[in-house]
Scaffold this active site. Structure first.
Site: not given
Ligand SMILES: [Zn+2]
Length: 345
Positions: A156, A281, A320
């Site tokens: 990101h 994820d 996560y």
């Molecule tokens: Zn991610």
């Protein structure tokens, strides 16, 4: 396969600077679980070398790097400074003006509350980038594969913007390292459930890195504003960006069908090296996402990606659901590495 790690445990916003009502899911236990899995599989684990800032400056803006490196000290000199520097109330970018005040710069360089800066954040981000550089160097020295176990993740991070738990774009820095060594075109296949908007931004107008992302539909999922199918690159980079968004609830078949499309598109570009931005994820029940992939889905992805037969650097992005990370990585690696092991590599 060689696995590269770096110190990261003190970058722990959830423990050291928690926000009421907002869990910070990017925790040190993630990398610990992934490391335990690769040790269990018998892979060699090495510590990242210090490569300095020059290879990072090839991707990131100088003012941004200065803010990441020194913003926290400047922040702590303010009266009533909190334990973490956050985007806070000023997270709006008016691109024409970059303020001098550290709080103004926090709003300018940190896209949201999902990228706080603690005393140890810069060193952790730098270490993860150096791990990715080491991975690129292993590929340059002839390894068929390497795994940069990066924490914090990177996809990101834009040239000058942190967000989504990311500060330095580890995969992009590795891609640039390969290009600078003269490899020829690089493909980045990103299967983290969140679109890698930073990687897309960095290479959007270029025709030396083909960015392909399989991710949850951004109309329903972070990063919300990028990752749509009509984003295909600009200028010389037109046709060098491919987004394959998936509807909420997508299961294994939908996931690996998209991976197959991604791999076919990569094959058509005939890159010299593959970087895999690897996120676990998409797994069902991940607290940050909305797909329903299982360990079998990651194994299928591993088989399909291996069929490219390219030298490949794996770069860790998200994931996560800590208790499932080890199983997911193991499933992916067993399938991905099977052809190399069958060949005696
Ligand atoms: Zn991610």
């Amino acid at each position: 396969m060689i696995v590269i790690t770096s110190p990261h445990a003190e970058h722990d916003p959830e423990r050291l600077a928690p926000l009421a009502g907002r869990r910070y899911w990017e925790v040190p236990a993630r990398a610990d679980a992934l490391l335990a899995a690769v040790r269990q599989l018998g892979h060699e684990v090495v510590a990242a070398h210090d490569h300095g800032l020059d290879p990072i400056r090839r991707v990131h803006d100088a003012g941004y790097l200065d803010f990441l490196a020194h913003g926290f000290e400047r922040f702590r000199a303010l009266p009533n400074a909190e334990p973490a520097l956050r985007a806070g109330a000023y997270a709006v970018r008016y691109a024409a003006h970059r303020p001098d005040h550290v709080l103004g710069q926090a709003g300018y360089y940190l896209s949201s509350l999902s990228a706080p800066i603690l005393p140890a954040t810069w060193q952790a981000a730098l270490g993860a980038a150096h791990a990715a550089i080491d991975g690129a160097d292993l590929i340059l020295r002839g390894e068929r594969s390497a795994y940069a176990l990066c924490r914090p993740p990177g996809h990101h991070a834009h040239t000058d913007l942190a967000g989504g738990f990311c500060y330095l774009n580890n995969a992009a820095i590795a891609a640039q390292r390969l290009l600078d060594a003269g490899t020829g075109p690089v493909a980045i296949l990103d299967f983290d459930v969140h679109h890698g908007n930073g990687t897309q931004q960095i290479f959007y107008a270029r025709d030396d890195v083909f960015y392909v992302s399989v991710h949850g539909d951004p109309a329903q999922l972070y990063p919300f504003y990028q990752g749509y199918a009509d984003e295909t690159g600009s200028g010389a980079g037109l046709g060098w960006n491919l987004n394959l968004p998936l509807p909420p609830g997508t299961e294994d078949i939908g996931f690996f069908t998209a991976i197959l499309r991604a791999v076919e598109a990569i094959r058509a570009k005939a890159p010299a090296v593959l970087i895999v931005s690897m996120g676990f994820d998409p797994h069902a029940g991940d607290p940050t996402a909305n797909l329903s992939v299982s360990a079998d889905g990651f194994a299928a992805a591993g088989r399909i990606i291996a069929s490219l037969g390219l030298p490949a650097l794996l770069v860790q992005e998200g994931g996560y659901l800590v208790e499932r990370l080890g199983d997911n990585l193991t499933a992916f690696l067993r399938a991905f590495l099977a052809p190399q092991q069958a060949a005696g590599g």
